[in-house]
Design an enzyme around this catalytic site. Structure first.
Site, PDB file in Angstrom:
ATOM      1  N   SER A 147       2.166 -23.388  24.201  1.00 45.72           N
ATOM      2  CA  SER A 147       1.073 -23.386  25.180  1.00 45.72           C
ATOM      3  C   SER A 147       1.255 -24.616  26.060  1.00 45.72           C
ATOM      4  O   SER A 147       1.830 -25.623  25.609  1.00 45.72           O
ATOM      5  CB  SER A 147      -0.268 -23.493  24.448  1.00 45.72           C
ATOM      6  OG  SER A 147      -1.298 -23.861  25.346  1.00 45.72           O
ATOM      7  N   TYR A 160      -5.353 -28.290  18.309  1.00 46.65           N
ATOM      8  CA  TYR A 160      -4.463 -27.239  18.835  1.00 46.65           C
ATOM      9  C   TYR A 160      -3.336 -27.865  19.664  1.00 46.65           C
ATOM     10  O   TYR A 160      -2.176 -27.474  19.545  1.00 46.65           O
ATOM     11  CB  TYR A 160      -5.310 -26.278  19.669  1.00 46.65           C
ATOM     12  CG  TYR A 160      -4.584 -25.136  20.342  1.00 46.65           C
ATOM     13  CD1 TYR A 160      -4.126 -24.041  19.612  1.00 46.65           C
ATOM     14  CD2 TYR A 160      -4.397 -25.128  21.729  1.00 46.65           C
ATOM     15  CE1 TYR A 160      -3.491 -22.976  20.247  1.00 46.65           C
ATOM     16  CE2 TYR A 160      -3.769 -24.071  22.369  1.00 46.65           C
ATOM     17  CZ  TYR A 160      -3.315 -22.996  21.616  1.00 46.65           C
ATOM     18  OH  TYR A 160      -2.686 -21.939  22.252  1.00 46.65           O
ATOM     19  N   LYS A 164       0.570 -27.369  18.783  1.00 46.92           N
ATOM     20  CA  LYS A 164       1.541 -26.748  19.699  1.00 46.92           C
ATOM     21  C   LYS A 164       2.650 -27.737  20.082  1.00 46.92           C
ATOM     22  O   LYS A 164       3.799 -27.332  20.275  1.00 46.92           O
ATOM     23  CB  LYS A 164       0.834 -26.211  20.949  1.00 46.92           C
ATOM     24  CG  LYS A 164      -0.022 -24.963  20.678  1.00 46.92           C
ATOM     25  CD  LYS A 164       0.778 -23.782  20.155  1.00 46.92           C
ATOM     26  CE  LYS A 164      -0.001 -22.477  20.192  1.00 46.92           C
ATOM     27  NZ  LYS A 164       0.725 -21.354  19.587  1.00 46.92           N
TER      28      LYS A 164
HETATM   29  N1  NAP Z   1      -4.490 -16.420  25.497  1.00 46.52           N
HETATM   30  C1  NAP Z   1      -4.178 -17.593  26.047  1.00 46.52           C
HETATM   31  O1  NAP Z   1      -4.786 -18.064  27.024  1.00 46.52           O
HETATM   32  C2  NAP Z   1      -3.016 -18.385  25.505  1.00 46.52           C
HETATM   33  C3  NAP Z   1      -2.536 -19.461  26.246  1.00 46.52           C
HETATM   34  C4  NAP Z   1      -1.454 -20.196  25.772  1.00 46.52           C
HETATM   35  C5  NAP Z   1      -0.887 -19.856  24.555  1.00 46.52           C
HETATM   36  N2  NAP Z   1      -1.389 -18.816  23.840  1.00 46.52           N
HETATM   37  C6  NAP Z   1      -0.749 -18.501  22.569  1.00 46.52           C
HETATM   38  O2  NAP Z   1      -0.341 -17.145  22.598  1.00 46.52           O
HETATM   39  C7  NAP Z   1      -0.324 -16.632  21.256  1.00 46.52           C
HETATM   40  C8  NAP Z   1      -1.059 -15.311  21.206  1.00 46.52           C
HETATM   41  O3  NAP Z   1      -2.415 -15.541  21.562  1.00 46.52           O
HETATM   42  P1  NAP Z   1      -3.406 -14.374  22.003  1.00 46.52           P
HETATM   43  O4  NAP Z   1      -4.148 -14.898  23.157  1.00 46.52           O
HETATM   44  O5  NAP Z   1      -2.698 -13.076  22.117  1.00 46.52           O
HETATM   45  O6  NAP Z   1      -4.395 -14.359  20.719  1.00 46.52           O
HETATM   46  P2  NAP Z   1      -5.333 -13.211  20.139  1.00 46.52           P
HETATM   47  O7  NAP Z   1      -5.734 -12.268  21.196  1.00 46.52           O
HETATM   48  O8  NAP Z   1      -6.410 -13.944  19.393  1.00 46.52           O
HETATM   49  O9  NAP Z   1      -4.386 -12.455  19.083  1.00 46.52           O
HETATM   50  C9  NAP Z   1      -3.976 -13.117  17.928  1.00 46.52           C
HETATM   51  C10 NAP Z   1      -3.176 -12.178  17.044  1.00 46.52           C
HETATM   52  O10 NAP Z   1      -2.724 -12.919  15.904  1.00 46.52           O
HETATM   53  C11 NAP Z   1      -3.250 -12.347  14.703  1.00 46.52           C
HETATM   54  N3  NAP Z   1      -3.544 -13.487  13.820  1.00 46.52           N
HETATM   55  C12 NAP Z   1      -4.408 -14.507  14.020  1.00 46.52           C
HETATM   56  N4  NAP Z   1      -4.332 -15.385  13.015  1.00 46.52           N
HETATM   57  C13 NAP Z   1      -3.375 -14.928  12.168  1.00 46.52           C
HETATM   58  C14 NAP Z   1      -2.804 -15.399  10.959  1.00 46.52           C
HETATM   59  N5  NAP Z   1      -3.231 -16.538  10.380  1.00 46.52           N
HETATM   60  N6  NAP Z   1      -1.831 -14.671  10.366  1.00 46.52           N
HETATM   61  C15 NAP Z   1      -1.390 -13.515  10.929  1.00 46.52           C
HETATM   62  N7  NAP Z   1      -1.894 -13.015  12.066  1.00 46.52           N
HETATM   63  C16 NAP Z   1      -2.866 -13.716  12.675  1.00 46.52           C
HETATM   64  C17 NAP Z   1      -4.468 -11.532  15.149  1.00 46.52           C
HETATM   65  O11 NAP Z   1      -4.754 -10.448  14.273  1.00 46.52           O
HETATM   66  P3  NAP Z   1      -5.817 -10.619  13.058  1.00 46.52           P
HETATM   67  O12 NAP Z   1      -7.059 -11.189  13.664  1.00 46.52           O
HETATM   68  O13 NAP Z   1      -5.979  -9.252  12.492  1.00 46.52           O
HETATM   69  O14 NAP Z   1      -5.145 -11.561  12.112  1.00 46.52           O
HETATM   70  C18 NAP Z   1      -3.964 -11.016  16.501  1.00 46.52           C
HETATM   71  O15 NAP Z   1      -3.079  -9.927  16.304  1.00 46.52           O
HETATM   72  C19 NAP Z   1      -0.911 -17.745  20.383  1.00 46.52           C
HETATM   73  O16 NAP Z   1       0.122 -18.503  19.800  1.00 46.52           O
HETATM   74  C20 NAP Z   1      -1.667 -18.613  21.366  1.00 46.52           C
HETATM   75  O17 NAP Z   1      -1.793 -19.949  20.908  1.00 46.52           O
HETATM   76  C21 NAP Z   1      -2.434 -18.072  24.272  1.00 46.52           C
END
Ligand code: NAP
Length: 254
Positions: A147, A160, A164
């Site tokens: 991130s 966080y 990261k």
């Molecule tokens: N969205 C943003 O703005 C953003 C920005 C920068 C970086 N990121 C990074 O992008 C990645 C994906 O984020 P996202 O926005 O797609 O998040 P999200 O919508 O919250 O999806 C998270 C996914 O991970 C699973 N999960 C969460 N905790 C888990 C665990 N301990 N073990 C296994 N599975 C787990 C969830 O399923 P369950 O709930 O069923 O476990 C879900 O499938 C992350 O690394 C995040 O830090 C996101």
């Protein structure tokens, strides 16, 4: 000369946290480009919904309930992958989580442990298991989702940010350690992407306006904006790139 394309036919790819958000978009794209896909998440009902979506596009996927922060569960996940496919070509360490946290110094140890475990320890655990399989095959690709928070300290996201930043150093360390094994380890660092995770940022019109005001491209990312970079790093197009973090943020860090 080797063929230059994004084709992932015959490859086996594991996307952690592939049941929704960015992970699901990555898993769908990897499957569309020919790979066999495995996804994991903590909740079976989320995985079941993803199975239906993949089926609608004519793709079968393997799913496993796994908390990536728990060593025994990660071991079982990789045993399942090895039993079904006998190999792993691509690992996308996509799982990440954050909650609004007090300043790092005021945060409870339990909060620190949870955020570090999910974002950093999970990446370490899954990478270790993947490397065993990849070393046997003599090649592999590991892509960690970081991130822009890794580079810029932000109020309310301190732990966080630390986690990261750890993911990015882990990326470089593994890249150097595994270069001789033909295993590329890279990371993608998105800015705000429209998913459930970031809903507090984009669901409030005033805050969204404030955020987009800091992004030269004038909008937050959709999941498709990030997927292409992951596909590139998973494919033969990036064979001479390792230890790199590619920022995908519409220019905000620039
Ligand atoms: N969205 C943003 O703005 C953003 C920005 C920068 C970086 N990121 C990074 O992008 C990645 C994906 O984020 P996202 O926005 O797609 O998040 P999200 O919508 O919250 O999806 C998270 C996914 O991970 C699973 N999960 C969460 N905790 C888990 C665990 N301990 N073990 C296994 N599975 C787990 C969830 O399923 P369950 O709930 O069923 O476990 C879900 O499938 C992350 O690394 C995040 O830090 C996101």
């Amino acid at each position: 000369m080797k063929k230059i394309n994004l084709d992932l036919s015959g490859k086996v790819a594991l996307v952690t946290g592939g049941s929704r958000g960015l992970g699901k978009a990555i898993a769908l794209a990897v499957a569309e480009n020919g790979a066999n896909v495995v996804i994991c998440g903590r909740k079976q009902e989320n995985l079941d919904k993803a199975i239906d979506e993949f089926r609608d596009m004519g793709k079968d996927i393997m799913v496993r309930v796994t908390n990536v922060g728990k060593s025994d569960e990660v071991t079982a996940l990789f045993q399942g992958v090895e039993e079904k496919f006998g190999k792993l070509d691509i690992l996308v360490n996509n799982v990440g989580m954050n909650i609004l946290t007090p300043s790092v110094a005021d945060s409870d140890e339990s909060l620190w442990d949870k955020i570090i475990e999910t974002n950093l320890k999970g990446t370490y655990l899954a990478s270790g298991r993947a490397v065993k399989l990849m070393k046997k095959a003599g090649r592999g690709k590991i892509i960690n989702i970081s991130s822009i928070a890794a580079k810029k300290a932000s109020m309310g996201m301190g732990i966080y940010c630390v986690a990261k930043a750890g993911v990015e150093m882990l990326t470089r360390v593994l890249a150097v350690e595994l270069a001789q094994n033909n295993i590329n380890v890279n990371a993608v660092a998105p800015g705000v992407v429209r998913t459930r995770f970031s809903r507090p940022f984009w669901s409030n019109e005033g805050l969204l306006k404030e955020i987009t005001g800091t992004i030269p491209m004038g909008r937050i990312a959709e999941t498709e904006d990030v997927v292409g970079t992951v596909l590139f790093l998973a494919s033969g197009l990036s064979d001479y790139i390792t230890g790199e973090v590619i920022t995908v943020d519409g220019g905000s860090m620039a």
